[in-house]
Motif scaffolding. Structure first.
Motif, PDB file in Angstrom:
ATOM      1  N   VAL A 248      -6.665   3.413  -5.436  1.00 34.64           N
ATOM      2  CA  VAL A 248      -5.743   2.788  -6.390  1.00 34.64           C
ATOM      3  C   VAL A 248      -4.880   1.699  -5.768  1.00 34.64           C
ATOM      4  O   VAL A 248      -4.146   1.010  -6.485  1.00 34.64           O
ATOM      5  CB  VAL A 248      -4.821   3.837  -7.051  1.00 34.64           C
ATOM      6  CG1 VAL A 248      -5.639   4.895  -7.762  1.00 34.64           C
ATOM      7  CG2 VAL A 248      -3.877   4.473  -6.034  1.00 34.64           C
ATOM      8  N   GLN A 249      -4.956   1.516  -4.448  1.00 38.73           N
ATOM      9  CA  GLN A 249      -4.057   0.568  -3.801  1.00 38.73           C
ATOM     10  C   GLN A 249      -4.246  -0.856  -4.322  1.00 38.73           C
ATOM     11  O   GLN A 249      -3.281  -1.571  -4.606  1.00 38.73           O
ATOM     12  CB  GLN A 249      -4.240   0.604  -2.282  1.00 38.73           C
ATOM     13  CG  GLN A 249      -3.939   1.950  -1.647  1.00 38.73           C
ATOM     14  CD  GLN A 249      -2.587   2.506  -2.035  1.00 38.73           C
ATOM     15  OE1 GLN A 249      -1.559   1.859  -1.813  1.00 38.73           O
ATOM     16  NE2 GLN A 249      -2.573   3.674  -2.636  1.00 38.73           N
TER      17      GLN A 249
ATOM     18  N   GLU B  90       0.226   5.704 -14.036  1.00 39.62           N
ATOM     19  CA  GLU B  90      -1.009   6.494 -14.038  1.00 39.62           C
ATOM     20  C   GLU B  90      -1.695   6.419 -12.673  1.00 39.62           C
ATOM     21  O   GLU B  90      -2.191   7.436 -12.167  1.00 39.62           O
ATOM     22  CB  GLU B  90      -1.956   5.995 -15.130  1.00 39.62           C
ATOM     23  CG  GLU B  90      -1.436   6.226 -16.551  1.00 39.62           C
ATOM     24  CD  GLU B  90      -2.356   5.667 -17.608  1.00 39.62           C
ATOM     25  OE1 GLU B  90      -3.430   5.122 -17.245  1.00 39.62           O
ATOM     26  OE2 GLU B  90      -2.019   5.754 -18.805  1.00 39.62           O
ATOM     27  N   PHE B  91      -1.729   5.222 -12.092  1.00 41.13           N
ATOM     28  CA  PHE B  91      -2.317   5.065 -10.762  1.00 41.13           C
ATOM     29  C   PHE B  91      -1.521   5.877  -9.732  1.00 41.13           C
ATOM     30  O   PHE B  91      -2.097   6.509  -8.838  1.00 41.13           O
ATOM     31  CB  PHE B  91      -2.347   3.592 -10.343  1.00 41.13           C
ATOM     32  CG  PHE B  91      -3.357   2.770 -11.085  1.00 41.13           C
ATOM     33  CD1 PHE B  91      -4.647   3.227 -11.281  1.00 41.13           C
ATOM     34  CD2 PHE B  91      -3.016   1.518 -11.591  1.00 41.13           C
ATOM     35  CE1 PHE B  91      -5.588   2.465 -11.962  1.00 41.13           C
ATOM     36  CE2 PHE B  91      -3.945   0.751 -12.273  1.00 41.13           C
ATOM     37  CZ  PHE B  91      -5.240   1.221 -12.460  1.00 41.13           C
ATOM     38  N   LEU B  92      -0.206   5.851  -9.858  1.00 40.06           N
ATOM     39  CA  LEU B  92       0.642   6.597  -8.932  1.00 40.06           C
ATOM     40  C   LEU B  92       0.376   8.088  -9.048  1.00 40.06           C
ATOM     41  O   LEU B  92       0.337   8.792  -8.035  1.00 40.06           O
ATOM     42  CB  LEU B  92       2.118   6.296  -9.209  1.00 40.06           C
ATOM     43  CG  LEU B  92       3.117   7.036  -8.316  1.00 40.06           C
ATOM     44  CD1 LEU B  92       2.937   6.632  -6.857  1.00 40.06           C
ATOM     45  CD2 LEU B  92       4.554   6.741  -8.772  1.00 40.06           C
ATOM     46  N   GLN B  93       0.191   8.572 -10.264  1.00 41.97           N
ATOM     47  CA  GLN B  93      -0.097   9.994 -10.453  1.00 41.97           C
ATOM     48  C   GLN B  93      -1.417  10.379  -9.785  1.00 41.97           C
ATOM     49  O   GLN B  93      -1.514  11.429  -9.141  1.00 41.97           O
ATOM     50  CB  GLN B  93      -0.161  10.322 -11.951  1.00 41.97           C
ATOM     51  CG  GLN B  93      -0.390  11.793 -12.267  1.00 41.97           C
ATOM     52  CD  GLN B  93       0.685  12.696 -11.689  1.00 41.97           C
ATOM     53  OE1 GLN B  93       1.856  12.339 -11.640  1.00 41.97           O
ATOM     54  NE2 GLN B  93       0.286  13.887 -11.251  1.00 41.97           N
ATOM     55  N   ALA B  94      -2.424   9.511  -9.916  1.00 39.21           N
ATOM     56  CA  ALA B  94      -3.712   9.765  -9.264  1.00 39.21           C
ATOM     57  C   ALA B  94      -3.547   9.786  -7.750  1.00 39.21           C
ATOM     58  O   ALA B  94      -4.155  10.608  -7.046  1.00 39.21           O
ATOM     59  CB  ALA B  94      -4.721   8.698  -9.678  1.00 39.21           C
TER      60      ALA B  94
ATOM     61  N   ALA C 298       6.517  12.192   3.785  1.00 37.10           N
ATOM     62  CA  ALA C 298       6.913  10.790   3.651  1.00 37.10           C
ATOM     63  C   ALA C 298       6.257  10.164   2.425  1.00 37.10           C
ATOM     64  O   ALA C 298       6.862   9.329   1.739  1.00 37.10           O
ATOM     65  CB  ALA C 298       6.525  10.002   4.906  1.00 37.10           C
ATOM     66  N   HIS C 299       5.026  10.561   2.141  1.00 31.63           N
ATOM     67  CA  HIS C 299       4.373  10.027   0.940  1.00 31.63           C
ATOM     68  C   HIS C 299       5.069  10.530  -0.316  1.00 31.63           C
ATOM     69  O   HIS C 299       5.209   9.791  -1.291  1.00 31.63           O
ATOM     70  CB  HIS C 299       2.891  10.399   0.894  1.00 31.63           C
ATOM     71  CG  HIS C 299       2.186   9.750  -0.255  1.00 31.63           C
ATOM     72  ND1 HIS C 299       2.119  10.335  -1.511  1.00 31.63           N
ATOM     73  CD2 HIS C 299       1.550   8.542  -0.365  1.00 31.63           C
ATOM     74  CE1 HIS C 299       1.467   9.526  -2.324  1.00 31.63           C
ATOM     75  NE2 HIS C 299       1.121   8.429  -1.661  1.00 31.63           N
ATOM     76  N   ASP C 300       5.536  11.773  -0.296  1.00 33.32           N
ATOM     77  CA  ASP C 300       6.294  12.296  -1.431  1.00 33.32           C
ATOM     78  C   ASP C 300       7.538  11.439  -1.671  1.00 33.32           C
ATOM     79  O   ASP C 300       7.878  11.133  -2.829  1.00 33.32           O
ATOM     80  CB  ASP C 300       6.710  13.743  -1.181  1.00 33.32           C
ATOM     81  CG  ASP C 300       5.533  14.705  -1.228  1.00 33.32           C
ATOM     82  OD1 ASP C 300       4.491  14.347  -1.810  1.00 33.32           O
ATOM     83  OD2 ASP C 300       5.664  15.824  -0.683  1.00 33.32           O
TER      84      ASP C 300
ATOM     85  N   TYR D  46       9.009   5.002  -5.658  1.00 31.33           N
ATOM     86  CA  TYR D  46       8.201   4.044  -6.414  1.00 31.33           C
ATOM     87  C   TYR D  46       8.234   4.342  -7.909  1.00 31.33           C
ATOM     88  O   TYR D  46       8.291   3.432  -8.732  1.00 31.33           O
ATOM     89  CB  TYR D  46       6.766   4.063  -5.898  1.00 31.33           C
ATOM     90  CG  TYR D  46       5.907   2.934  -6.421  1.00 31.33           C
ATOM     91  CD1 TYR D  46       6.185   1.615  -6.077  1.00 31.33           C
ATOM     92  CD2 TYR D  46       4.821   3.182  -7.249  1.00 31.33           C
ATOM     93  CE1 TYR D  46       5.396   0.570  -6.548  1.00 31.33           C
ATOM     94  CE2 TYR D  46       4.031   2.150  -7.712  1.00 31.33           C
ATOM     95  CZ  TYR D  46       4.323   0.847  -7.368  1.00 31.33           C
ATOM     96  OH  TYR D  46       3.539  -0.185  -7.842  1.00 31.33           O
ATOM     97  N   GLU D  47       8.219   5.625  -8.245  1.00 36.85           N
ATOM     98  CA  GLU D  47       8.299   5.995  -9.656  1.00 36.85           C
ATOM     99  C   GLU D  47       9.645   5.573 -10.243  1.00 36.85           C
ATOM    100  O   GLU D  47       9.716   5.081 -11.377  1.00 36.85           O
ATOM    101  CB  GLU D  47       8.112   7.501  -9.813  1.00 36.85           C
ATOM    102  CG  GLU D  47       8.042   7.961 -11.254  1.00 36.85           C
ATOM    103  CD  GLU D  47       7.591   9.400 -11.393  1.00 36.85           C
ATOM    104  OE1 GLU D  47       7.519   9.879 -12.537  1.00 36.85           O
ATOM    105  OE2 GLU D  47       7.308  10.047 -10.356  1.00 36.85           O
ATOM    106  N   GLU D  48      10.714   5.754  -9.464  1.00 40.78           N
ATOM    107  CA  GLU D  48      12.031   5.321  -9.922  1.00 40.78           C
ATOM    108  C   GLU D  48      12.074   3.801 -10.087  1.00 40.78           C
ATOM    109  O   GLU D  48      12.706   3.280 -11.014  1.00 40.78           O
ATOM    110  CB  GLU D  48      13.104   5.770  -8.927  1.00 40.78           C
ATOM    111  CG  GLU D  48      14.526   5.379  -9.313  1.00 40.78           C
ATOM    112  CD  GLU D  48      14.975   5.971 -10.643  1.00 40.78           C
ATOM    113  OE1 GLU D  48      15.821   5.345 -11.308  1.00 40.78           O
ATOM    114  OE2 GLU D  48      14.473   7.049 -11.022  1.00 40.78           O
TER     115      GLU D  48
END
Length: 214
Positions: A45-46, A90-94, A138-140, A146-148
């Motif tokens: 998704v990047q 949606e991409f972020l969720q994936a 760190a990814h969390d 990013y979601e914010e």
């Protein structure tokens, strides 16, 4: 108006090398490669995320060049930006689900650690485990930031659709977006640095295991 910078999601891959042999090294290599494979959706998704970010940046700049008399066009382009932002969610969720699956898979390293007899080998494996878990954490943090950011960008796009929004209101919201983007960039940097550290630990550990099995 101050430019609203988008957060380029930098893909920093966990590079692995296949090995042959038996024992601890082979088991570890298998776990690492399986973990790498579980991250495939994260990597996939990047490019899509970066493409949407650039398109939204262009849309925003075009919108700000329009006048009040072109509000219909402003609203149309703002809605396009909103749709793009929703796609990024949606991409972020994936991406998040991919990383979560990778973390679950990586937990199998506990079995490798338990089977290691030499204390030096256990220490190397424990260090690798700690580094990888820190990377997942760190990814969390990145995903949360990013979601914010997307939430604040969507708020800005909604304000652009509203012809009652003042320039000051838009500037204040744009400042919020930029401030949140700084947090995202810090999170991206941290994640990439930890990925590099894990790569280094992985290489060192596999090299030492290879020598110990000779």
């Amino acid at each position: 108006m101050k430019k609203v910078w988008m957060a380029a999601t930098i893909s920093s891959l966990l590079l692995l090398t296949a090995c042959s042999g038996s024992g601890i090294r082979e088991d570890l290599d298998q776990i690492l490669n399986d973990t790498f494979n579980e991250e495939k959706d994260y990597r996939a998704v990047q490019d899509d995320l970066e493409e949407r970010e650039k398109a939204e940046q262009q849309l925003f700049e075009e919108i700000m060049a329009l006048t009040k008399e072109q509000q219909d066009l402003v609203a149309e382009q703002a809605q396009e930006a909103l749709d793009s932002a929703n796609e990024r969610l949606e991409f972020l969720q994936a991406e998040k689900e991919s990383m979560q699956s990778a973390e679950v898979n990586f937990a199998e390293i506990d079995g490798v650690i338990e089977s290691a007899e030499e204390e030096s080998v256990k220490a190397d494996l424990e260090a690798l485990k700690a580094g990888m878990l820190e990377r997942f954490t760190a990814h969390d943090r990145f995903a949360e930031a990013y979601e914010e950011l997307i939430v604040r960008q969507k708020e800005l796009y909604e304000m652009l659709k509203n012809d009652e929004s003042t320039l000051q209101m838009l500037q204040e919201k744009a400042a919020e977006v930029n401030k949140q983007n700084e947090q995202v960039q810090l999170a991206v940097t941290e994640f990439n640095e930890l990925t590099q550290q894990v790569n280094d630990l992985k290489d060192t550990t596999l090299e030492r295991l290879s020598k110990s099995e000779e």
